[in-house]
Scaffold this motif. Structure first.
Motif, PDB file in Angstrom:
ATOM      1  N   VAL A  69       0.899  -1.292  -0.028  1.00  0.00           N
ATOM      2  CA  VAL A  69       0.014  -0.081   0.062  1.00  0.00           C
ATOM      3  C   VAL A  69       0.866   1.225   0.087  1.00  0.00           C
ATOM      4  N   HIS A  73      -0.040   3.428  -3.281  1.00  0.00           N
ATOM      5  CA  HIS A  73      -0.931   4.188  -3.073  1.00  0.00           C
ATOM      6  C   HIS A  73      -0.657   5.437  -1.979  1.00  0.00           C
ATOM      7  N   SER A  74      -0.355   5.098  -0.731  1.00  0.00           N
ATOM      8  CA  SER A  74      -0.295   6.128   0.147  1.00  0.00           C
ATOM      9  C   SER A  74       0.987   6.767   0.392  1.00  0.00           C
ATOM     10  N   SER A  81      -3.919   6.328   6.069  1.00  0.00           N
ATOM     11  CA  SER A  81      -5.052   5.445   5.337  1.00  0.00           C
ATOM     12  C   SER A  81      -5.513   4.331   6.363  1.00  0.00           C
ATOM     13  N   GLY A 247      -5.418   3.714  -0.769  1.00  0.00           N
ATOM     14  CA  GLY A 247      -4.920   2.934   0.305  1.00  0.00           C
ATOM     15  C   GLY A 247      -5.830   2.423   1.260  1.00  0.00           C
ATOM     16  N   THR A 250      -8.096  -0.343   0.453  1.00  0.00           N
ATOM     17  CA  THR A 250      -7.160  -1.663   0.315  1.00  0.00           C
ATOM     18  C   THR A 250      -7.078  -2.075   2.020  1.00  0.00           C
TER      19      THR A 250
END
Length: 635
Positions: A69, A73-74, A81, A247, A250
């Motif tokens: 992640v 994403h983050s 997140s 994130g 997820t």
């Protein structure tokens, strides 16, 4: 005194009426059967519930998830997140906590749905939960072998009876270690809830100690090295707020597991107090651990340099602590063992609850009188999970697990709305309630059921036997209507329940339309925005309507009072439905195709078995406000 039941529909049968099989609802205490039969042992309190919740929630995924992640994403905002995802999971936890304390039963979401929504939907939820726990347990077990191999220095160091073997003739990879672990945990669960939770507590404690080592040792390294992962020109949100929220979507699934606490409701000493504390406490502990581990790992190594497969051990190795990999691997191994036990524990109890209601064969409802656990259901659960874990690579079916979980979360939130605004006001009774309930009450005549006339004189009974009693004031009392109002307002109460029911339905429909339109980028812009407008309008209108009207005061007498109540209703349940629906829509067509096949099979089983064997198949329903004695109620 006889019984007088006035039908809302003015039928000749008075207040008694049958329900369509799909809408049949049971009463809150339907799990309480003959007290002479073996019962589940009441052995659990808050510490044991925390062990169940934390153990079932924190699997080995956190040891890998932080790397994936953070890279995709983050970035450095990984802890944010986890915080956002934890807040979203808390909405479901609030709903679970209220229903668990009001309706403590081993059936969890299945039981709540059966009480508030109806038998048909409850069956589908129970059927989906069977799939979730079976595949989830098998998937966790398949992950134990590589973690055990890493712990002992490689798969070549594993004995041949524990290592994976490729069967060339049928082209499958069997995993005997996974099957053996499931059999060990199944045997432990059959011994007794107290003994199994003691082992769960020990294993979970080892996992938490490993995470605390990561936090403190990693924090020391971070302060020593100046936290290089946070000294980046891209800032804390390299992928923007959208990346951080992606994130969160997820890592939301890293919080799934607290619902296992609700499945042990019948084994809790004080469910009204302990279940909400167990659910909320386990979620809080998991969120805190996730965030602290995230802060340390993305601070030790820049997010783009994190190893996606072994993020934690590689982060320590980059600072010269290669030996820390042993502690981290031990934590991952124990996390999988605790998660496996937390995944197998709820399913036998859900099978037991469904069998007690007649929807599954009575084989699954038997409780062993010595261990006081559903041994037959536990063995059946372990056997099926072991076969899957031994012979199949079930990781590709992981999406099906998420569908079952999110469907259960959604129905629990809908059940809270129903409980608060239109709580069930009818109680199922045995079809033979026109006959004497007790064989000793042979002189009693239920003459008022056929005529619907008021009878205030005592009808003959033998001995101390008492007939079904009705309140002295036999006028129908509705919670929101003063007793002195005219009969015209009685229709208003009936209309109110129908209107609120339709408002809740259209609110959920609006959420579904909104989340689908917002997620499907292949739609034409005009169609997409139009559907978003329609869905958003239905959602906001329903929220405003439910906020402006009073909740039904009958909710105070529904189930067990004095427990936890979900705050900010209807906002919290509707937000919970919105988040879960968004995640459901985005799970992918493959997962939905597989789940649809499973649910279709379940529907066939229900139509040809559950519907005809249900304990409510011949039930008639009477207004709860008119009956004092529960001797006729269907259990």
């Amino acid at each position: 005194m006889g019984i007088l039941i006035d039908s809302p529909e003015g039928g000749k049968n008075g207040g008694q009426r049958s329900m369509m099989f799909f809408n049949r609802k049971k009463k809150v205490d339907s799990a309480r059967k003959n007290t002479s039969d073996p019962q589940l042992a009441k052995e659990l309190s808050v510490p044991q519930l925390l062990a169940i919740g934390v153990g079932a929630t924190i699997g080995a995924g956190v040891y890998v998830l932080v790397g994936t992640v953070a890279r995709e994403h983050s970035g450095p905002s990984l802890a944010v997140s986890f915080l956002v995802a934890g807040f979203a999971a808390a909405l479901s936890a609030f709903c679970y906590a209220e229903l668990a304390s009001r309706c403590p039963s081993a059936g969890s979401a299945y039981h709540y749905t059966y009480i508030c929504v109806g038998e048909g939907v409850a069956w589908l939820i129970g059927w989906a939960l069977i799939l979730e726990y079976t595949i989830g347990g098998a998937a966790v077990a398949r992950g134990i072998t590589p973690n055990l191999a890493a712990l002992v220095g490689g798969e070549h160091n594993l004995p041949i009876f524990l290592s994976r073997q490729h069967i060339a003739g049928i082209d499958i990879v069997v995993d005997p270690c996974a099957a053996m672990m499931i059999f060990i945990i199944t045997a432990l669960l059959c011994v007794g809830i107290k003994e199994s939770i003691m082992v769960q507590s020990i294993v979970t404690s080892v996992n938490i100690c490993a995470l605390m080592f990561v936090i403190f040792a990693g924090g020391y390294l971070g302060f020593k090295s100046g936290w290089p992962g946070y000294e980046l020109p891209t800032g804390s949100f390299p992928f923007g707020v959208d990346g951080m929220l992606a994130g969160s979507a997820t890592v939301f699934f890293a919080y799934i597991g607290f619902d296992a606490v609700a499945s042990t409701a019948e084994e809790v000493k004080n469910p009204q107090r302990d279940l909400p504390l167990g659910i909320g406490g386990s979620l809080f502990l998991c969120c805190g651990l996730y965030m602290m581990v995230s802060i340390v790992i993305v601070g030790l190594v820049p997010y783009y340099a994190i190893d996606p497969d072994t993020p934690i051990s590689s982060a320590f190795a980059s600072h010269g602590m290669q030996w820390a990999a042993f502690i981290i691997n031990a934590g991952a191994f124990t996390a999988l063992c605790a998660s496996l036990m937390g995944g197998i524990l709820p399913q036998p109890r859900i099978l037991m609850a469904m069998a007690r209601d007649g929807l599954l064969p009575p084989f699954f409802s038997d409780i062993n009188k010595h261990s006081q656990v559903p041994v037959k259901s536990t063995i059946a659960t372990g056997l099926i999970a072991a076969i899957l874990a031994f012979s199949m690579e079930v990781s590709q079916l992981a999406g099906m697990v998420s569908v079952g979980t999110l469907l259960a979360f959604t129905m629990v939130a809908i059940s809270v709305l129903i409980l608060r605004y239109i709580p069930p006001d009818e109680i199922p009774m045995r079809p033979s309630f026109q006959e004497p309930i007790d064989s000793g009450a042979s002189g009693y005549i239920w003459n008022c059921l056929e005529t619907g006339q008021k009878d205030k004189e005592a009808v003959g009974t033998s001995g101390d036997r008492k007939p079904l009693l009705v309140k002295e004031d036999v006028s129908i009392e509705y919670p929101l209507i003063p007793k002195q109002l005219a009969i015209g307002n009685y229709l208003h109460e009936g209309n109110r329940r129908k209107v609120v029911g339709w408002v809740i339905t259209f609110t959920c429909l609006g959420i579904l339309v909104l989340t689908y339109a917002a997620s499907d980028l292949n739609l034409l812009s005009s169609v997409r925005y139009g559907l978003c407008g329609v869905g958003g309008t239905l959602l906001l209108s329903g929220l405003v309507f439910l906020t402006c009207i009073d909740q039904d005061v009958a909710r105070h007498n529904f189930g067990h009072s004095g427990g936890f109540t979900c705050p900010l209703v209807p906002l919290v349940p509707i937000a919970c439905i919105l988040i879960n629906s968004y995640l459901l829509v985005n799970l992918g067509s493959d997962a939905w195709a597989r789940v649809s096949i499973w649910l279709a099979i379940g529907l066939v089983v229900y139509i040809f078995y559950g519907r005809t064997h249900s304990s409510l198949k011949d039930a008639v329903y009477v207004p709860a406000t008119q009956v004092d004695d529960t001797s006729c109620f269907l259990a």
